[in-house]
Design a protein around this motif. Structure first.
Motif, short mmCIF file in Angstrom:
data_model
loop_
_atom_site.label_atom_id
_atom_site.label_comp_id
_atom_site.label_asym_id
_atom_site.label_seq_id
_atom_site.Cartn_x
_atom_site.Cartn_y
_atom_site.Cartn_z
N LYS A 1 0.81 -1.22 0.00
CA LYS A 1 0.00 0.00 0.00
C LYS A 1 0.85 1.28 0.00
O LYS A 1 0.32 2.37 -0.21
N ALA A 2 2.16 1.13 0.19
CA ALA A 2 3.03 2.32 0.15
C ALA A 2 3.29 2.79 -1.28
O ALA A 2 3.84 3.86 -1.50
N PHE A 3 2.90 1.96 -2.28
CA PHE A 3 3.19 2.30 -3.67
C PHE A 3 1.97 2.90 -4.36
O PHE A 3 0.83 2.61 -3.99
N VAL A 4 2.23 3.72 -5.37
CA VAL A 4 1.17 4.26 -6.20
C VAL A 4 1.41 3.84 -7.65
O VAL A 4 2.48 4.16 -8.16
N PRO A 5 0.54 3.14 -8.33
CA PRO A 5 -0.58 2.41 -7.75
C PRO A 5 -0.06 1.25 -6.91
O PRO A 5 1.09 0.86 -7.04
N LYS A 6 -0.97 0.69 -6.13
CA LYS A 6 -0.61 -0.37 -5.19
C LYS A 6 -0.44 -1.70 -5.92
O LYS A 6 -1.36 -2.13 -6.60
N PRO A 7 0.71 -2.36 -5.79
CA PRO A 7 0.85 -3.70 -6.40
C PRO A 7 0.12 -4.73 -5.54
O PRO A 7 -0.28 -4.42 -4.42
N GLU A 8 -0.04 -5.95 -6.06
CA GLU A 8 -0.80 -6.94 -5.31
C GLU A 8 -0.03 -7.56 -4.15
O GLU A 8 -0.61 -8.22 -3.30
N VAL A 9 1.28 -7.33 -4.14
CA VAL A 9 2.09 -7.99 -3.11
C VAL A 9 2.94 -6.98 -2.36
O VAL A 9 3.11 -5.85 -2.79
N ASP A 10 3.48 -7.43 -1.23
CA ASP A 10 4.43 -6.61 -0.49
C ASP A 10 5.80 -6.73 -1.15
O ASP A 10 6.05 -7.65 -1.94
N VAL A 11 6.67 -5.83 -0.77
CA VAL A 11 7.97 -5.76 -1.42
C VAL A 11 9.06 -5.92 -0.37
O VAL A 11 8.96 -5.37 0.73
N GLY A 12 10.10 -6.71 -0.69
CA GLY A 12 11.21 -6.89 0.24
C GLY A 12 12.46 -6.20 -0.31
O GLY A 12 12.75 -6.31 -1.50
N VAL A 13 13.17 -5.52 0.57
CA VAL A 13 14.42 -4.87 0.16
C VAL A 13 15.58 -5.76 0.60
O VAL A 13 15.67 -6.12 1.77
N VAL A 14 16.43 -6.12 -0.34
CA VAL A 14 17.56 -7.00 -0.05
C VAL A 14 18.86 -6.30 -0.45
O VAL A 14 18.95 -5.74 -1.55
N LYS A 15 19.82 -6.35 0.46
CA LYS A 15 21.17 -5.89 0.10
C LYS A 15 22.05 -7.12 -0.09
O LYS A 15 22.04 -8.02 0.76
N LEU A 16 22.77 -7.16 -1.19
CA LEU A 16 23.67 -8.29 -1.43
C LEU A 16 25.11 -7.78 -1.42
O LEU A 16 25.46 -6.89 -2.19
N ILE A 17 25.89 -8.37 -0.51
CA ILE A 17 27.29 -7.95 -0.36
C ILE A 17 28.18 -9.03 -0.96
O ILE A 17 28.16 -10.17 -0.49
N PRO A 18 28.93 -8.72 -2.01
CA PRO A 18 29.79 -9.74 -2.60
C PRO A 18 30.75 -10.31 -1.56
O PRO A 18 31.29 -9.58 -0.74
N LEU A 19 30.92 -11.63 -1.59
CA LEU A 19 31.85 -12.27 -0.65
C LEU A 19 33.28 -11.96 -1.08
O LEU A 19 33.58 -11.95 -2.28
N LYS A 20 34.13 -11.71 -0.10
CA LYS A 20 35.55 -11.47 -0.42
C LYS A 20 36.12 -12.69 -1.12
O LYS A 20 36.87 -12.58 -2.08
N HIS A 21 35.74 -13.87 -0.59
CA HIS A 21 36.20 -15.11 -1.21
C HIS A 21 34.98 -15.90 -1.66
O HIS A 21 34.38 -16.61 -0.84
N PRO A 22 34.59 -15.79 -2.95
CA PRO A 22 33.45 -16.56 -3.43
C PRO A 22 33.66 -18.04 -3.10
O PRO A 22 34.81 -18.50 -3.01
N LYS A 23 32.58 -18.77 -2.91
CA LYS A 23 32.74 -20.13 -2.41
C LYS A 23 33.18 -21.13 -3.48
O LYS A 23 33.46 -22.28 -3.17
N THR A 24 33.22 -20.70 -4.73
CA THR A 24 33.71 -21.59 -5.79
C THR A 24 34.26 -20.79 -6.97
O THR A 24 33.91 -19.62 -7.15
N ASP A 25 35.12 -21.45 -7.75
CA ASP A 25 35.60 -20.87 -9.01
C ASP A 25 34.93 -21.54 -10.20
O ASP A 25 35.27 -21.26 -11.35
N LEU A 26 34.03 -22.47 -9.94
CA LEU A 26 33.38 -23.16 -11.05
C LEU A 26 32.58 -22.17 -11.88
O LEU A 26 32.11 -21.15 -11.36
N PRO A 27 32.40 -22.46 -13.19
CA PRO A 27 31.65 -21.53 -14.04
C PRO A 27 30.21 -21.34 -13.53
O PRO A 27 29.55 -22.30 -13.16
N PHE A 28 29.78 -20.09 -13.54
CA PHE A 28 28.46 -19.73 -13.05
C PHE A 28 27.36 -20.57 -13.71
O PHE A 28 26.48 -21.11 -13.04
#
Ligand code: SAM
Length: 332
Positions: free
Chosen positions: A212-239
């Protein structure tokens, strides 16, 4: 001059309110483009606070600024450079207005680009040595998921926006998707997106914005996510290989994980191969896909990687095309 406002950075020059902007430029949201605007300054400030510290030398890239609510909150933080990428031309004049108000203050340069973020050449627009990068966006849900996958791949390859290891991403998702991204082992929402996100980043669920904070109102709620890259990714395998292994394994969520994983291999030798590979990977073939740790997925991906290195034809195997052998788009 414009003094500092405690806690929220610099005060912007007098500007029409967002609601006036929307009226003035006739910026009715277009439903097909899933446009939902945030007009509440406290919420847009909260999203920008979720990014964490924005330094005076940092570069912020905002995707889908629309009429510019989040944009104003970013500008109050005075980054050195703000890059806006907006697909819908109708918003360009209101963004130009912001640029004209802010650039004379002398701290932030604003670059406005009209275009699709999925094709935007971030690596060219932000050259090496530009300082730390923060990626922010309140995008249509379908695009934010696609974009996250693209950015995780860029991160895995240390390219484009991720040539520096300290780039941050702060994005909005449909609440349920935000929960999936962060879902730990055994969580009911655990899925491919959780594992992929957690191999290359530490995703942090920040807060929920009610629909309800949005105009127009979407049917669902919204989540805010912050993604912090890992200093050491857990694998070197191809994505793409890891993604394929996760996709197959999760394709039968409620079954034993060997079932979905097994669809990577031709039916003829499947039983023997998966028994051998689960042993090699030291993973319980009778666990459910959501009960496996990130490390277990990586081990399953590694034994698959080694297996197709010895048996390259298996990489092209597509279990949904049993008769003709096609070069499917899930081949690695
Ligand atoms: N950021 C504004 C806000 O929070 O009020 C607008 C949010 S609205 C949900 C999404 C915005 O993203 C719209 O302005 C839309 O035109 C823009 N957009 C949609 N797809 C895009 C794409 N592929 N590339 C860039 N912008 C896009």
């Amino acid at each position: 001059g414009y003094g500092l406002v405690a806690g929220s950075g610099v005060r912007l020059p007098p500007l029409p309110t967002l609601r006036d902007i929307v009226k003035l430029y006739k910026l009715q949201a277009i439903k097909q483009l899933s446009q939902n605007f945030l007009m509440d300054e406290r919420l847009t400030d909260k999203i920008v606070r979720a990014v964490g510290r924005i330094d005076v030398n940092d570069v912020v890239l905002e995707v889908g600024p629309g009429p510019g609510g989040i944009t104003r909150s970013i500008l109050r933080k005075q980054p050195r450079r703000l890059i806006l990428v907006e697909k819908d031309r109708r918003f360009l004049p209101s963004l130009e207005l912001l640029k004209e108000c802010v650039e004379p203050l002398g701290q932030t340069t604003v670059d406005i680009h009209q275009g699709d973020i999925l094709r935007f050449p971030i690596g060219e627009v932000i050259p090496d040595g530009s300082g730390r990068i923060h990626l922010i966006g309140n995008l249509p849900f379908a695009i934010s998921t696609r974009l996250l996958i693209n950015w995780l791949e860029d991160l895995s390859l240390r390219r484009k926006a991720f040539r520096r290891p300290d780039t941050t991403m702060t994005l909005t998702f449909q609440q349920e998707v935000a929960e999936r991204i962060c879902a730990p082992i055994d969580h009911s929402q655990r899925c491919r997106l959780s594992v992929m996100s957690q191999i290359w980043t530490q995703p942090v669920f920040k807060f929920t914005i009610p629909g309800k904070a949005f105009v127009p109102k979407p049917e669902v709620d919204v989540g805010v996510v912050k993604l912090i890259p890992l200093k050491h990714p857990k694998t070197d395998l191809p994505f793409k290989l890891v993604e394929k292994v996760c996709r197959h394994t999760f394709s039968m969520r409620q079954k034993y994980c060997r079932r979905g994983y097994g669809t990577l291999f031709p039916e003829k030798d499947r039983a023997d191969i998966i028994q051998e590979l689960f042993e090699l990977a030291d993973v319980d073939p009778l666990a459910r896909p959501f009960q496996l740790s990130v490390e277990e997925y990586i081990r399953l991906a590694k034994v698959y990687h080694d297996f197709i290195e010895k048996n390259p034809e298996v990489a092209l195997y597509d279990y949904r095309a049993p008769k003709v052998k096609v070069n499917s788009n899930c081949a690695v």
